[in-house]
Design an enzyme around this catalytic site. Sequence first.
Site: not given
Ligand code: BES
Ligand code: ZN
Ligand code: MN
Length: 494
Positions: A287, A269, A350, A276, A264, A348, A346
């Site tokens: 990210d 992000d 996947r 966020k 990825k 994104e 968010d």
């Molecule tokens: N890059 C983030 C995951 C992340 C968050 C990694 C904080 C490390 C620290 C990912 O893109 C994300 O935002 N995931 C969301 C998914 C949710 C919307 C289902 C998450 O983890 O909140």
């Molecule tokens: Zn992300």
């Molecule tokens: Mn995200």
Amino acid sequence: MKHIQFAFNTSFTHLDTLILPINDEGEIISLENILPQQSTLNALSKSLSKSGDFSGNVGTTLLLIKPAGIEFQRVLLVGFGAKDKLTTKGYLTSIQAAADALDHCGAIHIVNAAIFAKPAAESIKWAVTQNAQIFQRSFYDYSHESRGSHSLKEPKVESMVFPADDYTAAAHQGQATALGMALTQELANMPSNFCTPTYLAETAIQLGQEFDFDIKILDRKEMIEMGMGSFMSVAQGGDTPPKMICLSYKGGESSQAPIALVGKGVTFDTGGISLKPGAGMDEMKYDMGGAATVLGVFKALGEIKPNINVVGVIPATENMPSGNAIKPGDVVTSLSGQTIEVLNTDAEGRLILCDALTYTQQTYKPSKIIDMATLTGACIIALGHHVSAIMGNNQPLVDALRTAGETTYDRFWQLPLGEEWDEQLKSNFADMANIGGRAGGSITAAQFLARFVKEVDWAHLDIAGTAWISGDKKGATGRPVPALVEYLLTEAKA
Ligand code: BES
Ligand code: ZN
Ligand code: MN
């Protein structure tokens, strides 16, 4: 980065520094009188233990300059704690402390006897790899121009001798791993206004020139034409051009299907329209840790040149909110033809990985796919920062990766997959939604990816908790480069 010269012999002329392993009773550990003045050294460390000047506990060090009656300019005492109680973690902590203690002192030529203090369950060869990795990596310092006026001092160390049998290949593995980790760390630490998808692509091109990898870069127009509607829906919110970066290393028979590494590469992000919160958002420059890992592993492959075929595929983009950005409820068509309702912009990672997975299978027909991604905050809640999550459709592959993770102490912990979690992705308006609710968030993310994996052995690494450290030591870790290099070298020998 300057390379340490590693050597194996028991001649100690021209060496200025000795690393000496000591237990918590002040005794030199497991050295059968191979050092000059060893009995004087033993008496010295015992007296320092007795006087309370050096405990010999795990992680402690004491640097002695010109000790009386000793021919070394400096002797670093390194504590390994109680006899026979040393863990792998404890050993690595002490070696790291030794590297920290010698960082930017006057040491140039070092003899490192600490390999003999290894835990009973590990081999000398293992200790050589770990020492080479830790000492070489101690040379890494964030060096990008964006750092401004910080001046970086070139390390003085030039060589390290292990007073043991020749384990050159083991030292080289450790060193190559460290060089790969340093690249991963440098890219990840770089802010997103410098480390763009284009910059990642240029890094791949440079690696390709240095090590003779085949490199292919797809741009936005090509990817839209190919039908990567899911990846492109994330990229449409940003003006920074997205890239699909493909690297190919051919060290094995041309008939042998490659192992694919998919990383990825979200260079920043923001969350997109599902924005966020502001606190700590700067850390979303990390990210692209999966992408940086793929590039770091390729660097190590180039250095080691193992007998194996490996491809790397990196979908790289920013995730930005804008007038063009994808909105919650929008439906997109992935390269596989499956449609996705984007309920949260968010989620994104996947969305870009699913098209990369399809593209990888169509283009390279790999025998195995390992994807790595800072995919879910839920992974940090489940496992914390010490292990990465691993999930997959093939238990031997998961087990092999877990073994490599234990060997390198770059560990993975397996989470389950199953149809119960897959059902959480149901959508009334498309083949699937891109989120499955709060419960089991790391598993539903993997379950989403699993829908794009067709009859190939696959493992998914969620490195959200391990790719970087927050707080006052904020920085990229270079994980999981060590485990992946170890895994690929084991596969190459198999
Ligand atoms: N890059 C983030 C995951 C992340 C968050 C990694 C904080 C490390 C620290 C990912 O893109 C994300 O935002 N995931 C969301 C998914 C949710 C919307 C289902 C998450 O983890 O909140
Ligand atoms: Zn992300
Ligand atoms: Mn995200």
